[in-house]
Write a protein that holds these residues in place. Structure first.
Motif, PDB file in Angstrom:
ATOM      1  N   VAL A   1       0.838  -1.198   0.000  1.00 48.42           N
ATOM      2  CA  VAL A   1       0.000   0.000   0.000  1.00 48.42           C
ATOM      3  C   VAL A   1       0.872   1.247   0.000  1.00 48.42           C
ATOM      4  O   VAL A   1       1.817   1.363   0.791  1.00 48.42           O
TER       5      VAL A   1
ATOM      6  N   HIS B   1      -6.388   4.215   0.365  1.00 51.63           N
ATOM      7  CA  HIS B   1      -6.714   2.795   0.510  1.00 51.63           C
ATOM      8  C   HIS B   1      -8.187   2.693   0.880  1.00 51.63           C
ATOM      9  O   HIS B   1      -8.635   3.349   1.821  1.00 51.63           O
ATOM     10  N   ASP B   2      -8.921   1.913   0.120  1.00 47.92           N
ATOM     11  CA  ASP B   2     -10.369   1.784   0.325  1.00 47.92           C
ATOM     12  C   ASP B   2     -11.074   3.137   0.313  1.00 47.92           C
ATOM     13  O   ASP B   2     -11.999   3.407   1.094  1.00 47.92           O
TER      14      ASP B   2
ATOM     15  N   VAL C   1      -4.433   7.261   3.283  1.00 48.03           N
ATOM     16  CA  VAL C   1      -3.802   6.453   4.326  1.00 48.03           C
ATOM     17  C   VAL C   1      -3.343   7.347   5.472  1.00 48.03           C
ATOM     18  O   VAL C   1      -3.527   7.026   6.649  1.00 48.03           O
TER      19      VAL C   1
ATOM     20  N   LEU D   1      -5.546   2.513   8.018  1.00 46.57           N
ATOM     21  CA  LEU D   1      -5.238   1.288   7.280  1.00 46.57           C
ATOM     22  C   LEU D   1      -5.659   0.103   8.139  1.00 46.57           C
ATOM     23  O   LEU D   1      -5.080  -0.154   9.197  1.00 46.57           O
TER      24      LEU D   1
END
Length: 365
Positions: free
Chosen positions: A38, A44-45, A49, A250
């Motif tokens: 990552v 992320h998603d 982050v 995260l």
């Protein structure tokens, strides 16, 4: 029936029997393979982050990717065929089951431990990055955990600030155990603390916690099989106050090995320009509050995973260099680092194109 046919039939049946045995017979091994990687500078998603508020941040390009390793679960029992396949595969590693789950540790226990280590690594990453940038960071020793059924249960609580033990000031978590073990089992020890709720209220009000109280605890003997020593049943840790808010978003990641890359990502977002110069850099390594980088497990799997995603450079803890250099993926340069300062110097060389100056890993260390 011709003898040749009989021989071939017997051989085929034997091969089938061996394959069946290989599938049915469990072996005491586990598998490690490359996990997700990552970019700490990215999302992320669907969310960043690294999220920083209360201080100016700067755009950052390139990649500073943290890397992970997938492992089989504690309850999974690998068979002989799977083990042999793993030994022959380049992108996986077969290790004794006890290496990943020592002392009969369950998957739940391992996950909890990994979650705690991951949380601690995030805190240390924040401290290391802000210290490198000369921001003021206040630190103090706290009760990290209290063992159920121990003398400290109900007397001390997670988050209590430990100011002193038996009148001697505490400056590092290790000081607590040293001072407690000066007593003999059964003797009393006095903790001078700021209760967790008082400390939390003071932090919320941006003030120093006022007032302390003494808590007397009767020690008991340790039961870990070594020399008997006085204990109270707590573990000590460190907490911090930061000049602004830094959140690391995260999930589903455990262990302490992302510390270095989190610290570099925070540093990059708080400084103008780009640490990487737009280059894809990945890496791994624990980090402590002073910025010292420590070795991690599964280094070979992490370099494979990083290169597969496009990394050109891999920041490698000095303690992992020898292992990583034995089988470096093509196109990946392993850069040896011992501190966050080493990593920042290496990134300066990378973005400046001075690759010859990089301290590269060698198979001999």
């Amino acid at each position: 029936m011709p003898r040749r046919t009989v021989t071939m039939l017997a051989s085929t049946l034997m091969l089938i029997a061996l394959l069946c045995a290989g599938v049915l017979i469990p072996v005491p091994y586990a598998e490690m393979s490359p996990g997700p990687t990552v970019n700490t500078l990215g999302e992320h998603d669907g969310e960043p982050v690294l999220q920083i508020s209360g201080h100016k941040t700067y755009p950052a390009d390139g990649h500073l990717n943290m890397t992970t390793v997938r492992v089989t679960g504690a309850d999974y029992r690998m068979n002989l065929v799977e083990a042999v396949y793993g030994w022959l595969a380049h992108d996986s590693k077969i290790v004794p089951h006890d290496t990943l789950y020592p002392d009969g540790k369950t998957e739940e226990q391992s996950s909890q431990e990994n979650a705690e280590e991951f949380s601690q690594s995030q805190e240390s990453a924040k401290v290391a990055a802000l210290k490198a940038l000369h921001f003021p960071v206040k630190s103090w020793v706290i009760v990290s955990t209290v063992v159920k059924g121990s003398p400290a249960e109900g007397r001390l609580h997670a988050g209590d600030v430990i100011k002193a033990v038996d009148g001697t000031a505490v400056r590092q978590p290790a000081d607590v155990a040293k001072l407690v073990t000066k007593r003999k089992p059964g003797q009393d020890v006095v903790f001078t603390i700021v209760p967790a709720k008082d400390q939390a209220a003071a932090e919320k009000a941006h003030k120093e916690a006022a007032g302390t109280r003494n808590v007397t605890i009767t020690t008991r003997a340790s039961d870990d099989g070594g020399a008997k020593r006085a204990i109270v049943g707590i573990s000590a840790g460190t907490d911090h106050t930061f000049p602004f808010t830094v959140d690391i978003k995260l999930a589903d990641v455990g262990g302490p090995s992302a510390g270095l890359m989190f610290a570099l990502g925070i540093y990059d977002k708080l400084t103008p320009g780009s640490l990487t110069g737009g280059t894809f850099v990945a890496g791994t390594g624990t980090i402590d509050d002073d910025g010292t980088v420590g070795p991690i497990g599964g280094i070979e799997m992490k370099t494979v995973g990083a290169r597969a995603k496009g990394a050109r450079y891999f920041l490698t803890p000095a303690g992992n260099c020898a292992s990583a250099a034995k089988d470096t993926p093509d196109g990946l340069t392993l850069v040896k680092v011992k501190t966050i300062g080493d990593a920042l110097d290496a990134l300066q060389d990378i973005r400046g194109g001075d690759v010859a100056a990089l301290p590269k890993c060698a198979a001999k260390g």
